[in-house]
Design an enzyme around this catalytic site. Structure first.
Site, mmCIF file in Angstrom:
data_model
loop_
_atom_site.group_PDB
_atom_site.id
_atom_site.type_symbol
_atom_site.label_atom_id
_atom_site.label_comp_id
_atom_site.label_asym_id
_atom_site.label_seq_id
_atom_site.Cartn_x
_atom_site.Cartn_y
_atom_site.Cartn_z
ATOM 1 N N SER A 42 37.410 27.896 -33.413
ATOM 2 C CA SER A 42 37.053 27.544 -32.034
ATOM 3 C C SER A 42 37.761 28.555 -31.132
ATOM 4 C CB SER A 42 37.445 26.107 -31.722
ATOM 5 O OG SER A 42 38.813 25.963 -31.544
ATOM 6 N N HIS A 156 36.170 21.866 -36.381
ATOM 7 C CA HIS A 156 36.975 21.883 -37.610
ATOM 8 C C HIS A 156 36.521 20.834 -38.629
ATOM 9 C CE1 HIS A 156 40.557 23.837 -35.281
ATOM 10 N NE2 HIS A 156 39.524 24.641 -35.447
ATOM 11 N N GLU A 165 41.204 17.869 -32.277
ATOM 12 C CA GLU A 165 42.455 17.540 -32.994
ATOM 13 C C GLU A 165 43.105 16.298 -32.412
ATOM 14 O OE1 GLU A 165 44.890 21.124 -32.736
ATOM 15 O OE2 GLU A 165 43.114 22.322 -33.172
ATOM 16 N N GLU A 206 42.148 21.771 -40.917
ATOM 17 C CA GLU A 206 43.603 21.854 -40.790
ATOM 18 C C GLU A 206 44.308 20.784 -41.611
ATOM 19 O OE1 GLU A 206 44.571 22.171 -36.628
ATOM 20 O OE2 GLU A 206 43.505 24.077 -36.466
ATOM 21 N N ASP A 242 43.880 17.945 -28.944
ATOM 22 C CA ASP A 242 43.286 19.213 -28.526
ATOM 23 C C ASP A 242 41.798 18.938 -28.424
ATOM 24 O OD1 ASP A 242 42.310 21.680 -28.016
ATOM 25 O OD2 ASP A 242 42.967 22.629 -29.880
ATOM 26 N N GLU A 283 45.336 19.353 -24.712
ATOM 27 C CA GLU A 283 45.041 20.795 -24.736
ATOM 28 C C GLU A 283 43.558 21.026 -24.457
ATOM 29 O OE1 GLU A 283 46.437 22.574 -28.411
ATOM 30 O OE2 GLU A 283 44.865 24.102 -28.318
ATOM 31 N N ASP A 310 44.735 26.810 -23.861
ATOM 32 C CA ASP A 310 44.571 27.588 -25.100
ATOM 33 C C ASP A 310 43.404 28.568 -24.893
ATOM 34 O OD1 ASP A 310 44.143 28.595 -27.628
ATOM 35 O OD2 ASP A 310 43.395 26.751 -28.495
ATOM 36 N N LYS A 335 49.217 32.002 -29.448
ATOM 37 C CA LYS A 335 48.697 32.410 -30.763
ATOM 38 C C LYS A 335 48.697 33.935 -30.787
ATOM 39 C CE LYS A 335 45.232 28.693 -31.132
ATOM 40 N NZ LYS A 335 43.851 28.365 -30.705
ATOM 41 N N HIS A 363 49.388 27.728 -34.846
ATOM 42 C CA HIS A 363 48.687 28.360 -35.980
ATOM 43 C C HIS A 363 47.218 28.551 -35.615
ATOM 44 C CE1 HIS A 363 46.931 24.331 -37.595
ATOM 45 N NE2 HIS A 363 46.976 24.365 -36.290
ATOM 46 N N LYS A 386 52.423 23.609 -33.334
ATOM 47 C CA LYS A 386 51.473 22.864 -34.171
ATOM 48 C C LYS A 386 51.030 23.768 -35.306
ATOM 49 C CE LYS A 386 47.126 23.761 -31.696
ATOM 50 N NZ LYS A 386 45.833 23.209 -31.289
HETATM 51 C C1 2PG Z 1 43.035 25.534 -31.603
HETATM 52 C C2 2PG Z 1 43.089 26.193 -32.952
HETATM 53 C C3 2PG Z 1 44.232 25.804 -33.832
HETATM 54 P P1 2PG Z 1 41.188 27.586 -34.004
HETATM 55 O O1 2PG Z 1 41.963 25.390 -31.016
HETATM 56 O O2 2PG Z 1 44.073 25.228 -31.027
HETATM 57 O O3 2PG Z 1 44.401 24.452 -34.006
HETATM 58 O O4 2PG Z 1 41.868 26.179 -33.611
HETATM 59 O O5 2PG Z 1 42.159 28.349 -34.782
HETATM 60 O O6 2PG Z 1 39.942 27.230 -34.779
HETATM 61 O O7 2PG Z 1 40.850 28.260 -32.705
HETATM 62 MG MG MG Z 2 43.125 24.695 -29.105
#
Ligand code: 2PG
Ligand code: MG
Length: 414
Positions: A42, A156, A165, A206, A242, A283, A310, A335, A363, A386
């Site tokens: 995502s 996910h 999440e 995850e 999230d 989030e 994010d 990230k 992560h 996380k």
């Molecule tokens: C998020 C991430 C990690 P992805 O959205 O925060 O949990 O997902 O790595 O698929 O972007």
């Molecule tokens: Mg996110």
């Protein structure tokens, strides 16, 4: 300054079975460091570009870029982290690292950091703290609060849940080890509850369960019940979500549970959910372009809970500045592969810190057993981290590293 003898990239596999890049850096001193690059599903629209082969899957092109062009440019160079990262950014020459690939560049950047730490005989978190805090006195190592994703939805999982999440945040315990153990117990209770109710215990990306529940609220209710069934209460184990709201943003609305909501209605929904459940973190509650909507949400709820950016901010200083100007968030997700170098990641953290924004290290949904982010979170004194459900090796690698660091820090205090 460390002198680079050679750099090499090769293919490795992530937790989803997809190819990813593993980079190794050898310094003239003989110090060696490796790092592998995770991969998101995502992803935010403005993330740095993860270079994939024309089939959309392989990373042969990114590997070739390291082994040919990057090696040529850095071999024999005496550089520090900033100089190396600047060189890589310049060599790539694009705004989003699309020519050489953010995966190629990040692999080299992180492998160099590990090799440098080795050369200096430092733990990685100590070396990263040296890079982050120039002033030694300002340094204080802190183990972040872990947020464990135990129920998966969104992109996910294939269960139709809109929120991506559902996280357990066990704040009422002392050590990271205890927090992991408490969460593992709650996961066992959650599994029992799901089975008792005829739900699937299939897993999402995850490592959390991905049952086909009728609503996001039902998922939160399951978490509440699992917490009590395991013998804990929601004063000690809080919840986070999230939402990854961009993934269900359609025709200028949020398509959720059969309704088409606007930003105001989404915020009211969050207010209600926060009134009923012990949520302390939301989030990406709104679409990734909606800085004003985030600001409204931050104004309403930010006094009590984390409003986390994010996809909104993608570890990018320009977007973080915009979020600061608009007062859109009070917490920033970090990230490294969203931006593509360690130096830019540290700059993002610094900017957030200077503006009283909390740091939440993360992560990706496609992970390897590399635990770099654990060291990073401790080095910069992040409030949260996380890394998924504490049941799978690629996720446990991060928590185990935090456990190791925690022991080491407490030993050095004696
Ligand atoms: C998020 C991430 C990690 P992805 O959205 O925060 O949990 O997902 O790595 O698929 O972007
Ligand atoms: Mg996110």
């Amino acid at each position: 300054m460390p002198k680079i003898s050679s750099i090499k990239a090769e293919e490795t596999t992530d937790s989803r079975g997809n190819s990813t890049l593993l980079a190794t850096c050898l310094l003239a001193s003989g110090a060696l460091g490796s790092a592998s690059v995770p991969s998101g599903t995502s992803t935010g629209r403005h993330e740095a570009c993860e270079l994939r082969d024309p089939d959309g899957k392989g990373v042969q092109k990114a590997i070739k870029n390291v082994n040919e062009e990057i090696v040529k440019a850095v071999m024999g160079k005496e550089v520090d982290q900033t100089a190396l990262d600047e060189l890589l950014i310049k060599l790539d020459g694009t705004k989003n690292k699309s020519r050489l690939g953010a995966n190629a560049i990040l692999g080299v950047s992180l492998a160099f950091a590990r090799a440098t730490a080795k050369e200096r005989n430092l733990e990685l978190y100590e070396h990263l703290a040296n890079l982050y805090f120039r002033d030694e006195n300002a340094r204080k190592y802190k183990i972040p609060e872990p947020a464990f994703n135990v129920l998966n939805g969104g992109k996910h999982a294939k269960n139709g849940l809109a929120f991506q999440e559902f996280l357990l945040i066990p704040i009422g315990f002392n050590t990271i080890m205890e927090k992991v153990e408490v969460t593992q117990k709650i996961i066992v209770s959650l599994k029992d509850l799901l089975l008792q109710n005829g739900q699937s215990i299939e897993l999402g990306d995850e490592g959390g369960f991905a049952p086909k529940l009728k609503s996001n609220e039902e998922a939160l209710e399951y978490l509440g019940k699992a917490i009590s069934a395991a013998g804990y209460d929601t004063q000690k184990v809080k919840l986070g979500i999230d939402v990854a709201a961009s993934s269900f943003w359609k025709n200028e609305h949020y398509a959720i549970e059969g309704k088409m909501l606007n930003a105001g209605e989404m915020i009211s929904m969050y207010e209600k959910l926060c009134g009923k459940h012990e949520i302390i973190s939301i989030e990406d509650g709104l679409n990734e372009e909606d800085f004003a909507g985030f600001a409204q949400m931050n104004k309403k709820l930010g006094g009590k809970i984390n409003i986390v950016g994010d996809d909104l901010t993608v570890t990018n200083v320009e977007l973080i500045k915009k979020a600061i100007e608009n007062k859109s968030i009070n917490t920033l997700l970090i990230k490294p592969n969203q931006i593509g170098t360690l130096s830019e990641t540290l700059a993002a953290i610094k900017l957030a810190r200077e503006n009283n924004i909390k740091i939440f290290v993360s992560h990706r949904s496609g992970e390897t057993v590399d635990s770099f982010i654990a060291d990073l979170s401790v080095a910069v004194g992040a409030e949260f981290i996380k890394a998924g459900a504490p049941t799978r090796p690629e996720r446990m690698a991060k928590y185990n590293r935090l456990i190791e660091i925690e022991k080491e820090i407490s030993r050095s205090k004696i």
